[in-house]
Design a protein around this motif. Sequence first.
Motif, PDB file in Angstrom:
ATOM      1  N   THR A 113       0.503  -1.698  -0.350  1.00  7.22           N
ATOM      2  CA  THR A 113      -0.201  -0.252  -0.166  1.00  7.22           C
ATOM      3  C   THR A 113       0.522   1.544   0.024  1.00  7.22           C
ATOM      4  O   THR A 113       2.323   0.968   0.351  1.00  7.22           O
ATOM      5  CB  THR A 113      -1.161  -0.273   0.898  1.00  7.22           C
ATOM      6  OG1 THR A 113       0.309  -0.161   2.385  1.00  7.22           O
ATOM      7  CG2 THR A 113      -1.886  -1.243   0.854  1.00  7.22           C
ATOM      8  N   LEU A 114       0.333   2.138  -0.159  1.00  7.36           N
ATOM      9  CA  LEU A 114       0.818   2.962  -0.133  1.00  7.36           C
ATOM     10  C   LEU A 114       1.460   3.515   0.579  1.00  7.36           C
ATOM     11  O   LEU A 114       2.280   4.629   1.278  1.00  7.36           O
ATOM     12  CB  LEU A 114      -0.526   4.511  -0.791  1.00  7.36           C
ATOM     13  CG  LEU A 114       0.496   6.421  -0.861  1.00  7.36           C
ATOM     14  CD1 LEU A 114       1.545   6.627  -1.405  1.00  7.36           C
ATOM     15  CD2 LEU A 114      -0.697   7.162  -0.996  1.00  7.36           C
ATOM     16  N   ALA A 115       0.617   4.056   1.967  1.00  7.98           N
ATOM     17  CA  ALA A 115       0.974   3.826   3.646  1.00  7.98           C
ATOM     18  C   ALA A 115       2.186   3.007   3.325  1.00  7.98           C
ATOM     19  O   ALA A 115       3.600   3.569   4.226  1.00  7.98           O
ATOM     20  CB  ALA A 115      -0.117   3.526   4.570  1.00  7.98           C
ATOM     21  N   PHE A 116       1.925   2.339   3.588  1.00 14.15           N
ATOM     22  CA  PHE A 116       3.540   0.660   3.872  1.00 14.15           C
ATOM     23  C   PHE A 116       4.449   1.403   3.008  1.00 14.15           C
ATOM     24  O   PHE A 116       5.036   1.612   3.925  1.00 14.15           O
ATOM     25  CB  PHE A 116       3.374  -0.476   3.305  1.00 14.15           C
ATOM     26  CG  PHE A 116       4.403  -1.197   3.083  1.00 14.15           C
ATOM     27  CD1 PHE A 116       4.604  -2.359   4.399  1.00 14.15           C
ATOM     28  CD2 PHE A 116       5.292  -1.588   2.623  1.00 14.15           C
ATOM     29  CE1 PHE A 116       6.032  -2.947   4.469  1.00 14.15           C
ATOM     30  CE2 PHE A 116       6.851  -1.991   2.057  1.00 14.15           C
ATOM     31  CZ  PHE A 116       6.696  -3.402   3.562  1.00 14.15           C
ATOM     32  N   ASN A 117       4.389   1.846   1.733  1.00 18.91           N
ATOM     33  CA  ASN A 117       6.036   2.709   1.093  1.00 18.91           C
ATOM     34  C   ASN A 117       6.127   3.884   2.066  1.00 18.91           C
ATOM     35  O   ASN A 117       7.051   4.515   1.873  1.00 18.91           O
ATOM     36  CB  ASN A 117       5.409   2.610  -0.604  1.00 18.91           C
ATOM     37  CG  ASN A 117       5.857   1.396  -1.334  1.00 18.91           C
ATOM     38  OD1 ASN A 117       7.158   0.167  -0.811  1.00 18.91           O
ATOM     39  ND2 ASN A 117       5.112   0.603  -1.645  1.00 18.91           N
ATOM     40  N   THR A 118       5.009   4.447   2.330  1.00 21.59           N
ATOM     41  CA  THR A 118       5.589   6.177   2.316  1.00 21.59           C
ATOM     42  C   THR A 118       6.459   5.433   4.193  1.00 21.59           C
ATOM     43  O   THR A 118       7.409   7.048   4.612  1.00 21.59           O
ATOM     44  CB  THR A 118       4.369   6.848   2.826  1.00 21.59           C
ATOM     45  OG1 THR A 118       3.640   6.947   1.950  1.00 21.59           O
ATOM     46  CG2 THR A 118       4.431   8.042   3.682  1.00 21.59           C
TER      47      THR A 118
END
Length: 124
Positions: A9-14
């Motif tokens: 997810t975007l949150a994980f990569n962020t």
Amino acid sequence: MLLPDPEQTLAFNTRRRERVLEVITSREMEYLCLVCDPAEHTNKVIAERMQVCVDRVSEYAASMKKKFNVISKSGLVRFAMAWHLVPLYPWHLEHDHISRVWPTAGSAPPIVLPPNAVHGAEAG
């Protein structure tokens, strides 16, 4: 090499990007900006711009390669662009797998570059 995971997810990569930013020093970031500059500076030019000796520039590169399991200078460029650590140009987003993780450059968390970093854009 530590790269964003398009399967996550975007949150994980962020969060992963934030961890990357926590371990990069301001001088290493300045080095990255100069290495990724479209002018393709040599280590000698980078050293002059950073006002350090060429050996110090090599130390910055070696440190970052070790931290992020990168083998070459071109690997550092790929790493920096994948994590949006340096400005990306529109044609990079069309071909870069990161565009599937962060659909637009504007959706990646902003990063503050060192004030004397040169990254190919004209100051205006």
